[in-house]
Structures are given as C-alpha cells and as structure tokens.
Enzyme design. Structure first.
Site, PDB file in Angstrom:
ATOM      1  N   TYR A   1      -1.305   7.993  -2.371  1.00 22.32           N
ATOM      2  CA  TYR A   1      -1.140   6.916  -4.189  1.00 22.32           C
ATOM      3  C   TYR A   1      -2.662   8.421  -4.470  1.00 22.32           C
ATOM      4  CZ  TYR A   1       2.328   3.685  -3.739  1.00 22.32           C
ATOM      5  OH  TYR A   1       2.972   2.556  -4.031  1.00 22.32           O
ATOM      6  N   GLY A   2      -3.746   8.786  -4.257  1.00 22.64           N
ATOM      7  CA  GLY A   2      -4.754   9.146  -4.603  1.00 22.64           C
ATOM      8  C   GLY A   2      -4.627  10.423  -5.188  1.00 22.64           C
TER       9      GLY A   2
ATOM     10  N   CYS B   1      -4.182  -1.362  -1.397  1.00 19.39           N
ATOM     11  CA  CYS B   1      -4.501  -0.342  -1.837  1.00 19.39           C
ATOM     12  C   CYS B   1      -5.779   0.028  -2.852  1.00 19.39           C
ATOM     13  CB  CYS B   1      -3.332   0.357  -1.992  1.00 19.39           C
ATOM     14  SG  CYS B   1      -2.927   1.964  -2.865  1.00 19.39           S
ATOM     15  N   ASN B   2      -6.552   0.052  -2.793  1.00 24.08           N
ATOM     16  CA  ASN B   2      -7.631   0.649  -4.318  1.00 24.08           C
ATOM     17  C   ASN B   2      -7.381   1.413  -5.223  1.00 24.08           C
ATOM     18  OD1 ASN B   2     -10.167  -0.201  -3.267  1.00 24.08           O
ATOM     19  ND2 ASN B   2      -9.164   0.690  -1.266  1.00 24.08           N
ATOM     20  N   SER B   3      -6.309   2.617  -5.216  1.00 21.39           N
ATOM     21  CA  SER B   3      -5.984   3.508  -5.879  1.00 21.39           C
ATOM     22  C   SER B   3      -4.722   2.826  -7.290  1.00 21.39           C
ATOM     23  CB  SER B   3      -5.074   4.794  -5.109  1.00 21.39           C
ATOM     24  OG  SER B   3      -5.554   5.398  -4.258  1.00 21.39           O
TER      25      SER B   3
ATOM     26  N   GLU C   1      -2.673   9.135   8.227  1.00 19.93           N
ATOM     27  CA  GLU C   1      -1.464   8.909   8.081  1.00 19.93           C
ATOM     28  C   GLU C   1      -0.804   9.546   8.876  1.00 19.93           C
ATOM     29  OE1 GLU C   1       0.939   6.956   6.450  1.00 19.93           O
ATOM     30  OE2 GLU C   1      -0.774   5.674   5.195  1.00 19.93           O
TER      31      GLU C   1
ATOM     32  N   CYS D   1     -10.883   2.733   0.280  1.00 20.14           N
ATOM     33  CA  CYS D   1      -9.866   3.109   0.276  1.00 20.14           C
ATOM     34  C   CYS D   1      -9.515   2.383   1.394  1.00 20.14           C
ATOM     35  CB  CYS D   1      -9.633   4.626   0.280  1.00 20.14           C
ATOM     36  SG  CYS D   1      -7.733   5.301   0.968  1.00 20.14           S
ATOM     37  N   THR D   2      -8.182   1.671   1.149  1.00 22.67           N
ATOM     38  CA  THR D   2      -7.486   0.687   2.497  1.00 22.67           C
ATOM     39  C   THR D   2      -7.449   0.993   3.924  1.00 22.67           C
ATOM     40  OG1 THR D   2      -5.790   0.545   1.375  1.00 22.67           O
ATOM     41  CG2 THR D   2      -7.139  -1.060   1.092  1.00 22.67           C
ATOM     42  N   HIS D   3      -7.438   3.057   3.624  1.00 21.83           N
ATOM     43  CA  HIS D   3      -7.270   3.501   5.158  1.00 21.83           C
ATOM     44  C   HIS D   3      -8.070   3.912   6.067  1.00 21.83           C
ATOM     45  CE1 HIS D   3      -3.430   5.225   3.296  1.00 21.83           C
ATOM     46  NE2 HIS D   3      -2.994   4.966   4.677  1.00 21.83           N
TER      47      HIS D   3
ATOM     48  N   ASP E   1       1.005  -1.576   0.243  1.00 26.12           N
ATOM     49  CA  ASP E   1      -0.324  -0.172   0.224  1.00 26.12           C
ATOM     50  C   ASP E   1       1.206   1.293   0.288  1.00 26.12           C
ATOM     51  OD1 ASP E   1      -2.621   1.536   0.412  1.00 26.12           O
ATOM     52  OD2 ASP E   1      -1.762   1.895   2.565  1.00 26.12           O
ATOM     53  N   SER E   2       0.286   2.300  -0.415  1.00 21.86           N
ATOM     54  CA  SER E   2       1.433   3.166  -0.023  1.00 21.86           C
ATOM     55  C   SER E   2       1.846   3.880   1.589  1.00 21.86           C
ATOM     56  CB  SER E   2       0.176   4.865  -0.832  1.00 21.86           C
ATOM     57  OG  SER E   2      -0.786   4.971   0.336  1.00 21.86           O
TER      58      SER E   2
HETATM   59  N1  DGL Z   1      -4.864   3.096   0.838  1.00 15.75           N
HETATM   60  C1  DGL Z   1      -4.794   3.630  -0.310  1.00 15.75           C
HETATM   61  C2  DGL Z   1      -6.204   3.316  -1.271  1.00 15.75           C
HETATM   62  O1  DGL Z   1      -6.551   1.548  -0.705  1.00 15.75           O
HETATM   63  C3  DGL Z   1      -4.362   4.344  -0.788  1.00 15.75           C
HETATM   64  C4  DGL Z   1      -4.466   5.757  -0.175  1.00 15.75           C
HETATM   65  C5  DGL Z   1      -3.582   7.138  -0.849  1.00 15.75           C
HETATM   66  O2  DGL Z   1      -2.420   6.387  -0.492  1.00 15.75           O
HETATM   67  O3  DGL Z   1      -3.722   7.875  -1.401  1.00 15.75           O
HETATM   68  O4  DGL Z   1      -6.596   3.958  -2.010  1.00 15.75           O
END
Ligand code: DGL
Length: 276
Positions: A49-50, A80-82, A161, A193-195, A17-18
């Site tokens: 990453y988004g 990570c979805n992005s 974060e 988003c996994t966050h 993930d990011s």
């Molecule tokens: N956790 C990530 C996701 O699922 C990335 C979030 C990011 O870095 O912007 O999209």
C-alpha cells in the site's frame, strides 16, 4: 427486529492491512482481549500500500470494509498506517454507525505526546505514511515540543512479506536505513508501519539500548479494548477459544507460512478476491 446489546457484543472485530503487518496488531488484540473473535483481511493482491496513491488505498479500504461489515464486525481496526493515513476519515464516514472504527495514528500520537514531550523522536514508515505528513501534523497539534525525524523506508515491507526478517539481507537493509542522517540524535524510534515489529529485534540489536524502539501494537490494542468497553461491546467469555478467520485477496505461500509462524497457531487462510 431490534438487535439487543449482547448480540452486538458477540460480533467479531474486523482487522485489515495490506498483508501480514496487521497481524502484529491482531496478535496484541488477541492477547489483550482473548474472548474476542477476529476476522483478519490481508489485501495481498494490492500490496504494498505504501507505494499506492491515496485514491487507490481509499478504494481498497472501502472494499475491505464491505467484506468486514458483511461479516457483522462490531469494530473495524485499520491495522495499517498507510491506510490509516490515506483513508481513516473516509472509512469512518463510510462505516457510519454500523461499526466502531479505530486507526493506528491517533492512539500512537497520544502515546508519543505522553512519553516523549520535548524530545527528538524518529519515525519510519512507508512513502504514503511519511509523505502524508499526518504524524507530523498531529504531533505538532499537541504542541508538546516533540521533534519528529521521519524517514520513508520502502524496502522493508516487501522484504518482510518475502520472509526476510531475521538474517543477513535484512540486517544490511535495516542498517542502511537506520544509519541515515535523518535518524541521528533521536531518543526513540517509532515503528509507523505495522510490518516493522517483525524486525524489531534487529533494530534493537542495531541500537544496543541507545534508542527505544516503539512498537505501537499494545497501545492500539488498548484503544480497541477501551472503545469496546465504553460501548459495552466486550465479548463475554465462552467455553471454547474464539475461532479467528483470516482472509487474503491473493493467496501466497509466504503469507501462509509467515502467518502461522507469526500468529503462533495453525491458521486457515481463505482466498477472498476483492474484485471478481
Ligand atoms: N503495514 C502497512 C503499514 O502499516 C502497509 C505496508 C504496505 O503495504 O506498504 O503501513
């Protein structure tokens, strides 16, 4: 020398993930598959990453896959979805037969189709995930009448974060997003988003049971378990619990703190720059 199946099964699962977001999925995988050794890579140097271009996320993802393949990972989970939106197909092509690849989107789309046919479902994610329209395309392909209401919520990742996930600041930002017109009248809210599972309790407090908040971690962990089982790649039980490894491309104190808090164990973070 020919590598036999038991050796392959003993290899670790690579997860990336990011940042800390993928730990929500890593934790679900560790709970579902307690004998598996995990190698986690948080690309903190390039977070979020988004906000990045598709080409940039693709380049980071390939670099990370190189790291995970060097660690002999039998399966790479794009937690990570992005990155799943921007690079899943490319990663699959790149990795080829060297490892199984699982992304976030397909398992989640299948789950939504199964449980929310004919119903309005909200989705929140990064600009990359929402802008890619990939969830809408795949959900529409199911042709099950799921009415998707998608909203990009770019402030949430940096907020999490930085460790703001259980106080007044995060509560205000979450409220501002969930009050948005796009998300009205939904039966469920998909955390794409996994966050975001880290702030699920606050979203549930906002909705007071009116809307189901869907954390896809368990669904994805089940997909990982099924993918390994289908190939006879599940690790055998060992006497000692597996020693997971956590790498970050840029060391931050808040990452270490959040990882320890969130993963619920003492974690040793190793700094692993993607580009020297
Ligand atoms: N956790 C990530 C996701 O699922 C990335 C979030 C990011 O870095 O912007 O999209």
């Amino acid at each position: 020398m020919k590598t036999s199946a038991p050796d392959l099964a003993a290899r670790p699962i690579g997860i990336f993930d990011s940042g800390i977001g993928g730990l929500t999925v890593a934790r679900a995988v560790a709970q579902r598959l307690p004998h598996e050794r995990l190698v986690y890579f948080g690309d903190t140097a390039h977070l979020p990453y988004g906000e990045k271009s598709t080409a940039a996320i693709q380049a980071y993802s390939i670099k990370i896959c190189d790291v995970l393949l060097r660690q002999h990972c039998k399966l790479i989970l794009i937690a990570c979805n992005s990155a799943s939106a921007a690079a899943y197909e490319l990663v699959r092509e790149y990795v080829g037969s060297k490892a199984v690849v699982v992304g976030m989107i397909d398992p989640v789309v299948a789950h939504v189709g199964q449980h929310y046919a004919g119903r309005p479902v909200g989705l929140i994610g990064t600009k990359q995930t929402v802008g890619s329209n990939i969830y809408r395309k795949k959900i529409d392909q199911l042709d099950l009448g799921v009415d998707l209401h998608a909203l990009a919520t770019p402030l949430l990742v940096p907020m999490i974060e930085e460790g703001f996930f259980a106080g007044r600041v995060s509560e205000e930002i979450i409220r501002a997003y969930l009050d948005h017109a796009t998300l009205q009248g939904i039966d469920a809210l998909l955390l794409a988003c996994t966050h975001f599972p880290l702030i699920k309790p606050q979203m549930e407090a906002y909705y007071q049971g009116r809307v189901a908040v869907l954390d896809p971690s368990d669904v994805v962990a089940t997909t990982v378990a099924e993918a390994l089982a289908a190939r006879q790649l599940l690790a055998s039980p060992a006497e000692a619990p597996p020693a997971h490894h956590f790498y970050v491309s840029d060391f931050t104190r808040s990452f270490e703190e959040s990882t320890r808090l969130f993963f619920g164990q003492e974690v040793q973070l190793e700094h692993y720059p993607l580009w020297e």
